[in-house]
Write an enzyme that holds these catalytic residues in place. Structure first.
Site, PDB file in Angstrom:
ATOM      1  N   CYS A 123      29.023  39.727  50.908  1.00 19.65           N
ATOM      2  CA  CYS A 123      28.845  39.605  52.476  1.00 19.65           C
ATOM      3  C   CYS A 123      27.926  38.224  52.855  1.00 19.65           C
ATOM      4  CB  CYS A 123      28.485  40.907  53.138  1.00 19.65           C
ATOM      5  SG  CYS A 123      28.604  40.993  55.027  1.00 19.65           S
ATOM      6  N   CYS A 124      26.642  38.559  52.451  1.00 20.94           N
ATOM      7  CA  CYS A 124      25.726  37.417  52.813  1.00 20.94           C
ATOM      8  C   CYS A 124      26.189  36.049  52.208  1.00 20.94           C
ATOM      9  CB  CYS A 124      24.146  37.598  52.048  1.00 20.94           C
ATOM     10  SG  CYS A 124      23.400  38.754  52.923  1.00 20.94           S
ATOM     11  N   CYS A 206      21.050  40.853  60.459  1.00 17.17           N
ATOM     12  CA  CYS A 206      22.278  41.362  60.945  1.00 17.17           C
ATOM     13  C   CYS A 206      21.696  43.010  61.199  1.00 17.17           C
ATOM     14  CB  CYS A 206      23.255  41.188  59.802  1.00 17.17           C
ATOM     15  SG  CYS A 206      23.858  39.617  59.533  1.00 17.17           S
ATOM     16  N   CYS A 209      22.151  45.611  58.629  1.00 12.35           N
ATOM     17  CA  CYS A 209      21.061  45.710  57.469  1.00 12.35           C
ATOM     18  C   CYS A 209      19.608  45.497  57.633  1.00 12.35           C
ATOM     19  CB  CYS A 209      21.741  44.263  56.647  1.00 12.35           C
ATOM     20  SG  CYS A 209      23.411  44.327  55.848  1.00 12.35           S
ATOM     21  N   CYS A 232      18.760  37.059  51.515  1.00 10.56           N
ATOM     22  CA  CYS A 232      20.059  36.923  51.539  1.00 10.56           C
ATOM     23  C   CYS A 232      20.763  35.876  50.651  1.00 10.56           C
ATOM     24  CB  CYS A 232      20.372  36.210  53.168  1.00 10.56           C
ATOM     25  SG  CYS A 232      19.767  34.926  53.436  1.00 10.56           S
TER      26      CYS A 232
HETATM   27  S1  SF4 Z   1      22.599  40.551  56.250  1.00  5.11           S
HETATM   28 FE1  SF4 Z   1      24.184  42.345  56.043  1.00  5.11          FE
HETATM   29  S2  SF4 Z   1      25.800  41.901  57.381  1.00  5.11           S
HETATM   30 FE2  SF4 Z   1      24.624  40.185  57.355  1.00  5.11          FE
HETATM   31  S3  SF4 Z   1      25.844  38.799  56.029  1.00  5.11           S
HETATM   32 FE3  SF4 Z   1      24.188  39.930  54.767  1.00  5.11          FE
HETATM   33  S4  SF4 Z   1      24.926  41.698  54.030  1.00  5.11           S
HETATM   34 FE4  SF4 Z   1      26.458  40.835  55.765  1.00  5.11          FE
END
Ligand code: SF4
Length: 236
Positions: A123-124, A206, A209, A232
Site C-alpha cells: 500500500c505504501c 495516513c 495507520c 513507509c
Molecule cells: S500509511 Fe497506511 S494507508 Fe498510508 S499508504 Fe501506507 S499502508 Fe497505505
C-alpha cells in the site's frame, strides 16, 4: 544525454552532497537551506507530510516561493488536508500535491479493501513511494523534516546526504533538532502545525495507520502500531 553522462552527473552530485554533509554538520537549519537553494535553485523542493510546516517555513525564508511537495495518499485525516490548504494560503510557498495513480476505490477494486491492514508495504509503495519518486524527477535535491531523535532508524541522518535510490541530494536541515527545538521555532514564528498534534497524536500519517499515543510512548509509536513497520519506504 548518454548513460555515461548521467552516471558522471550523479557521481558529481553525490560527491557534492557528501562534502556538504561534512561542511554543514554544525550549520544552522537556515544556513543549510540557503546552501541548498543557492546551489539548486528551482531544482530544489521541500517535501512535507503537513504534520507541521517548520521546514517549509525555513525554506521559504531561504527561497520565497519554494516548491513544497505534499503527497495526498487519499487516506489523510481532514486535519492534514486542512493544514496543507492553510500552508498554501498563508505562506510564501508553492504547494504541489502529488497523488497515486489509483484512487482508493480503484485500489480496493484491484487489491481488495483495506490493503493497508493486509499488506501495508505494498500500500505504501503504491500510494507513497512511487508517486513521490515520479514527483521528484524534476528536482536535483529535496528537503525533508527528518530528525535524528525521532527513532533509531533516523539516528544517523546527515544534514545533507545522497539519496542512492532516487539519485538525488537529500537535505535534512533539522536533523540535529530536538522536539523542543521544533516547538520553540513554531512558537517564535507562529508556524502552522497539524491540529492532531494537540489531540494526542505524536506523529501524523495516513488515518488507517495512525493512532494516538499511549502514556510514555515515543512520538512515532502511533504509526503502524503493532505491525512492526516503522517507515513507509520513502526514507529507507
Ligand atoms: S500509511 Fe497506511 S494507508 Fe498510508 S499508504 Fe501506507 S499502508 Fe497505505
Amino acid at each position: 544525454m548518454t548513460t555515461a553522462q548521467v552516471t558522471s552527473e550523479a557521481e558529481e552530485l553525490k560527491a557534492l552532497a557528501e562534502q556538504a554533509g561534512r561542511d554543514l554538520e554544525d550549520a544552522s537549519a537556515l544556513e543549510i537551506l540557503r546552501w541548498a537553494t543557492e546551489t539548486f535553485g528551482k531544482k530544489f523542493c521541500v517535501t512535507s507530510s503537513m504534520e507541521d510546516a517548520v521546514v517549509a517555513h525555513l525554506a521559504s525564508r531561504a527561497l520565497p516561493g519554494v516548491d513544497v511537495v505534499f503527497l495526498d495518499t487519499g487516506y489523510h485525516f481532514e486535519e492534514t488536508i486542512g493544514t496543507r490548504d492553510a500552508v498554501e494560503a498563508v505562506m510564501d510557498v508553492n504547494v504541489i500535491t502529488l497523488t497515486p495513480r489509483q484512487t482508493v476505490a480503484e485500489q480496493d477494486a484491484e487489491f481488495g479493501p483495506k490493503l493497508h491492514d493486509r499488506n501495508p508495504d505494498l500500500c505504501c509503495a503504491m500510494r507513497k513511494v512511487k508517486p513521490l519518486e515520479e514527483g521528484l524527477t524534476r528536482y536535483a535535491a529535496w528537503a525533508t523534516g527528518l530528525r535524528r531523535d525521532e527513532s533509531p532508524t533516523r539516528a544517523n541522518t546527515p544534514v545533507v546526504g545522497w539519496d542512492e535510490k532516487r539519485q538525488k541530494v537529500k537535505v535534512s536541515p533539522i536533523a540535529r533538532w530536538t522536539q523542543d527545538d521544533v516547538d520553540a521555532y513554531v512558537a517564535e514564528h507562529g508556524v502552522l502545525t497539524n491540529p492532531l498534534l494537540m489531540d494526542g497524536y505524536g506523529s501524523v500519517g495516513c488515518a488507517p495507520c495512525t493512532r494516538r499515543l499511549l502514556e510514555g510512548e515515543d512520538a512515532r509509536a502511533g504509526r503502524w502500531a503493532g505491525s512492526g513497520k516503522t517507515e513507509c519506504g520513502i526514507h529507507g
